[in-house]
Design a protein around this motif. Structure first.
Motif, PDB file in Angstrom:
ATOM      1  N   MET A   1       0.816  -1.193   0.000  1.00  0.00           N
ATOM      2  CA  MET A   1       0.000   0.000   0.000  1.00  0.00           C
ATOM      3  C   MET A   1       0.864   1.263   0.000  1.00  0.00           C
ATOM      4  SD  MET A   1      -2.626   1.471   2.781  1.00  0.00           S
ATOM      5  CE  MET A   1      -4.142   0.631   2.477  1.00  0.00           C
ATOM      6  N   ILE A   2       2.123   1.169  -0.302  1.00  0.00           N
ATOM      7  CA  ILE A   2       2.995   2.340  -0.304  1.00  0.00           C
ATOM      8  C   ILE A   2       2.667   3.145  -1.552  1.00  0.00           C
ATOM      9  CG2 ILE A   2       5.378   3.155  -0.320  1.00  0.00           C
ATOM     10  CD1 ILE A   2       6.144   0.624   1.103  1.00  0.00           C
ATOM     11  N   LYS A   3       1.576   3.902  -1.497  1.00  0.00           N
ATOM     12  CA  LYS A   3       1.073   4.613  -2.662  1.00  0.00           C
ATOM     13  C   LYS A   3       1.631   6.014  -2.806  1.00  0.00           C
ATOM     14  CE  LYS A   3      -1.805   1.328  -3.739  1.00  0.00           C
ATOM     15  NZ  LYS A   3      -1.184   0.180  -4.250  1.00  0.00           N
ATOM     16  N   GLU A   4       1.951   6.674  -1.704  1.00  0.00           N
ATOM     17  CA  GLU A   4       2.379   8.068  -1.768  1.00  0.00           C
ATOM     18  C   GLU A   4       3.554   8.239  -2.722  1.00  0.00           C
ATOM     19  OE1 GLU A   4       3.330  10.607   1.763  1.00  0.00           O
ATOM     20  OE2 GLU A   4       1.318   9.981   2.315  1.00  0.00           O
ATOM     21  N   HIS A   5       4.401   7.262  -2.774  1.00  0.00           N
ATOM     22  CA  HIS A   5       5.592   7.364  -3.607  1.00  0.00           C
ATOM     23  C   HIS A   5       6.096   5.952  -3.829  1.00  0.00           C
ATOM     24  CE1 HIS A   5      10.050   8.521  -3.989  1.00  0.00           C
ATOM     25  NE2 HIS A   5       9.473   8.742  -5.120  1.00  0.00           N
ATOM     26  N   GLN A   6       5.760   5.358  -4.977  1.00  0.00           N
ATOM     27  CA  GLN A   6       6.233   4.005  -5.242  1.00  0.00           C
ATOM     28  C   GLN A   6       7.754   4.032  -5.275  1.00  0.00           C
ATOM     29  OE1 GLN A   6       3.411   2.334  -4.447  1.00  0.00           O
ATOM     30  NE2 GLN A   6       4.295   0.791  -5.710  1.00  0.00           N
ATOM     31  N   VAL A   7       8.357   3.143  -4.558  1.00  0.00           N
ATOM     32  CA  VAL A   7       9.792   3.208  -4.345  1.00  0.00           C
ATOM     33  C   VAL A   7      10.496   2.017  -4.969  1.00  0.00           C
ATOM     34  CG1 VAL A   7      11.557   3.438  -2.586  1.00  0.00           C
ATOM     35  CG2 VAL A   7       9.263   4.278  -2.147  1.00  0.00           C
ATOM     36  N   ALA A   8      11.532   2.292  -5.730  1.00  0.00           N
ATOM     37  CA  ALA A   8      12.341   1.223  -6.302  1.00  0.00           C
ATOM     38  C   ALA A   8      13.656   1.117  -5.541  1.00  0.00           C
ATOM     39  CB  ALA A   8      12.599   1.485  -7.772  1.00  0.00           C
ATOM     40  N   ALA A   9      14.188   2.273  -5.136  1.00  0.00           N
ATOM     41  CA  ALA A   9      15.488   2.301  -4.469  1.00  0.00           C
ATOM     42  C   ALA A   9      15.340   2.033  -2.977  1.00  0.00           C
ATOM     43  CB  ALA A   9      16.137   3.652  -4.686  1.00  0.00           C
ATOM     44  N   LYS A  10      16.405   1.586  -2.388  1.00  0.00           N
ATOM     45  CA  LYS A  10      16.453   1.390  -0.935  1.00  0.00           C
ATOM     46  C   LYS A  10      16.801   2.720  -0.282  1.00  0.00           C
ATOM     47  CE  LYS A  10      16.170  -3.186  -1.299  1.00  0.00           C
ATOM     48  NZ  LYS A  10      15.244  -3.372  -2.380  1.00  0.00           N
ATOM     49  N   ILE A  11      16.478   2.831   0.980  1.00  0.00           N
ATOM     50  CA  ILE A  11      16.792   4.060   1.699  1.00  0.00           C
ATOM     51  C   ILE A  11      18.279   4.097   2.046  1.00  0.00           C
ATOM     52  CG2 ILE A  11      14.501   4.401   2.668  1.00  0.00           C
ATOM     53  CD1 ILE A  11      15.860   3.223   5.287  1.00  0.00           C
TER      54      ILE A  11
ATOM     55  N   GLY B   1      12.468  14.016   8.376  1.00  0.00           N
ATOM     56  CA  GLY B   1      12.227  12.837   7.542  1.00  0.00           C
ATOM     57  C   GLY B   1      13.484  12.180   7.004  1.00  0.00           C
ATOM     58  N   LYS B   2      14.649  12.552   7.559  1.00  0.00           N
ATOM     59  CA  LYS B   2      15.911  11.955   7.117  1.00  0.00           C
ATOM     60  C   LYS B   2      16.266  10.755   7.978  1.00  0.00           C
ATOM     61  CE  LYS B   2      18.757  15.379   6.998  1.00  0.00           C
ATOM     62  NZ  LYS B   2      19.906  16.262   6.961  1.00  0.00           N
ATOM     63  N   LEU B   3      16.815   9.733   7.349  1.00  0.00           N
ATOM     64  CA  LEU B   3      17.291   8.554   8.071  1.00  0.00           C
ATOM     65  C   LEU B   3      18.604   8.904   8.765  1.00  0.00           C
ATOM     66  CD1 LEU B   3      16.802   5.533   8.659  1.00  0.00           C
ATOM     67  CD2 LEU B   3      18.291   5.036   6.721  1.00  0.00           C
ATOM     68  N   VAL B   4      18.604   8.857  10.102  1.00  0.00           N
ATOM     69  CA  VAL B   4      19.806   9.227  10.860  1.00  0.00           C
ATOM     70  C   VAL B   4      20.395   8.055  11.654  1.00  0.00           C
ATOM     71  CG1 VAL B   4      19.235  11.678  11.011  1.00  0.00           C
ATOM     72  CG2 VAL B   4      18.397  10.108  12.781  1.00  0.00           C
ATOM     73  N   GLY B   5      19.699   6.924  11.662  1.00  0.00           N
ATOM     74  CA  GLY B   5      20.211   5.750  12.365  1.00  0.00           C
ATOM     75  C   GLY B   5      19.703   4.473  11.733  1.00  0.00           C
ATOM     76  N   GLU B   6      20.598   3.503  11.581  1.00  0.00           N
ATOM     77  CA  GLU B   6      20.258   2.211  10.985  1.00  0.00           C
ATOM     78  C   GLU B   6      20.935   1.131  11.817  1.00  0.00           C
ATOM     79  OE1 GLU B   6      20.951  -0.094   6.721  1.00  0.00           O
ATOM     80  OE2 GLU B   6      21.513   2.012   6.901  1.00  0.00           O
ATOM     81  N   PHE B   7      20.135   0.237  12.391  1.00  0.00           N
ATOM     82  CA  PHE B   7      20.648  -0.806  13.276  1.00  0.00           C
ATOM     83  C   PHE B   7      20.108  -2.150  12.807  1.00  0.00           C
ATOM     84  CE2 PHE B   7      20.199   3.218  15.354  1.00  0.00           C
ATOM     85  CZ  PHE B   7      21.408   3.400  16.002  1.00  0.00           C
ATOM     86  N   ARG B   8      20.987  -3.062  12.455  1.00  0.00           N
ATOM     87  CA  ARG B   8      20.586  -4.364  11.917  1.00  0.00           C
ATOM     88  C   ARG B   8      21.140  -5.499  12.777  1.00  0.00           C
ATOM     89  NH1 ARG B   8      18.435  -3.914   6.736  1.00  0.00           N
ATOM     90  NH2 ARG B   8      18.660  -1.845   5.832  1.00  0.00           N
ATOM     91  N   LYS B   9      20.514  -6.664  12.628  1.00  0.00           N
ATOM     92  CA  LYS B   9      20.934  -7.878  13.349  1.00  0.00           C
ATOM     93  C   LYS B   9      21.057  -7.602  14.843  1.00  0.00           C
ATOM     94  CE  LYS B   9      23.478  -9.875   9.492  1.00  0.00           C
ATOM     95  NZ  LYS B   9      24.733 -10.370   9.000  1.00  0.00           N
ATOM     96  N   ILE B  10      20.070  -6.941  15.395  1.00  0.00           N
ATOM     97  CA  ILE B  10      20.137  -6.545  16.793  1.00  0.00           C
ATOM     98  C   ILE B  10      19.574  -7.630  17.701  1.00  0.00           C
ATOM     99  CG2 ILE B  10      20.097  -4.070  16.329  1.00  0.00           C
ATOM    100  CD1 ILE B  10      16.988  -4.921  17.456  1.00  0.00           C
ATOM    101  N   LYS B  11      19.934  -7.575  18.940  1.00  0.00           N
ATOM    102  CA  LYS B  11      19.386  -8.457  19.975  1.00  0.00           C
ATOM    103  C   LYS B  11      18.197  -7.743  20.605  1.00  0.00           C
ATOM    104  CE  LYS B  11      22.696 -11.593  19.841  1.00  0.00           C
ATOM    105  NZ  LYS B  11      22.546 -12.230  18.560  1.00  0.00           N
ATOM    106  N   ALA B  12      17.141  -8.476  20.855  1.00  0.00           N
ATOM    107  CA  ALA B  12      15.903  -7.875  21.368  1.00  0.00           C
ATOM    108  C   ALA B  12      16.091  -7.256  22.756  1.00  0.00           C
ATOM    109  CB  ALA B  12      14.789  -8.924  21.409  1.00  0.00           C
ATOM    110  N   GLU B  13      16.675  -8.014  23.654  1.00  0.00           N
ATOM    111  CA  GLU B  13      16.801  -7.550  25.039  1.00  0.00           C
ATOM    112  C   GLU B  13      17.762  -6.369  25.142  1.00  0.00           C
ATOM    113  OE1 GLU B  13      17.689  -9.333  29.473  1.00  0.00           O
ATOM    114  OE2 GLU B  13      17.386 -10.714  27.813  1.00  0.00           O
ATOM    115  N   GLY B  14      17.294  -5.285  25.719  1.00  0.00           N
ATOM    116  CA  GLY B  14      18.117  -4.105  25.922  1.00  0.00           C
ATOM    117  C   GLY B  14      18.149  -3.147  24.732  1.00  0.00           C
ATOM    118  N   HIS B  15      17.558  -3.557  23.629  1.00  0.00           N
ATOM    119  CA  HIS B  15      17.616  -2.733  22.418  1.00  0.00           C
ATOM    120  C   HIS B  15      16.870  -1.410  22.574  1.00  0.00           C
ATOM    121  CE1 HIS B  15      17.979  -1.604  18.293  1.00  0.00           C
ATOM    122  NE2 HIS B  15      16.669  -1.580  18.134  1.00  0.00           N
ATOM    123  N   ALA B  16      15.722  -1.415  23.222  1.00  0.00           N
ATOM    124  CA  ALA B  16      14.948  -0.175  23.396  1.00  0.00           C
ATOM    125  C   ALA B  16      15.764   0.869  24.153  1.00  0.00           C
ATOM    126  CB  ALA B  16      13.635  -0.469  24.112  1.00  0.00           C
ATOM    127  N   ALA B  17      16.467   0.444  25.189  1.00  0.00           N
ATOM    128  CA  ALA B  17      17.305   1.375  25.963  1.00  0.00           C
ATOM    129  C   ALA B  17      18.434   1.933  25.097  1.00  0.00           C
ATOM    130  CB  ALA B  17      17.864   0.675  27.191  1.00  0.00           C
TER     131      ALA B  17
END
Length: 162
Positions: free
Chosen positions: A1-11, A137-153
């Protein structure tokens, strides 16, 4: 449903996140532009009501007042249906919205669908990932392969550092 702007590229880090619309647990269509002027912690998780996802979501919920003090909205995303999200929210009394990406369009935009090994079988699923979007609206942080516990903090600490 990403209608506002169909996206081909990754962020990309440091770039504006393309506008999107997606079904929300609040019974409406969520639009990224509706939160302009606020920071957003957008966390992708594999599945409602599973141990790691529950731990991560409970921790985000517990820290929600502190995120609010930092002018930050917390939003969870998975491929689960809105019905599944409603059960998950009710069971744990979450105070933030969950987005339903059954078509994997938002997952595709953020490139979080990865091959995983589940009990010796290869499957495609969401790699636990979190993205922080600033007030413009700019991406300022990208975190991948994270562990669930403690991540929110960790995310709260990151948001405070901005």
């Amino acid at each position: 449903m990403i209608k506002e702007h169909q996206v081909a590229a990754k962020i990309e880090l440091g770039k504006k996140v393309p506008a999107f619309k997606i079904p929300s647990s609040r019974g409406e269509t969520f639009s990224l532009s509706s939160l302009k002027g606020k920071k957003i912690v957008l966390y992708f998780y594999p599945k409602d009501s599973t141990p790691g996802c529950t731990t991560e979501s409970i921790e985000f919920n517990d820290l929600l007042p502190k995120f609010k003090k930092e002018n930050t909205e917390v939003i969870g995303v998975s491929r689960d249906s809105l019905k599944s999200h409603d059960k998950f929210i009710c069971k744990y009394d979450f105070k933030f919205q969950l987005l339903s990406d059954e078509e994997e369009e938002l997952c595709g935009l953020f490139d979080v669908i990865k091959e995983k090994n589940m009990y010796g079988k290869k499957v495609m699923g969401i790699e636990r990932s979190t993205f922080v979007i600033d007030e413009d609206g700019k991406l300022v942080g990208e975190f991948r392969k994270i562990k669930a516990e403690g991540h929110a903090a960790e995310m709260l600490k990151f948001v405070k550092s901005l």
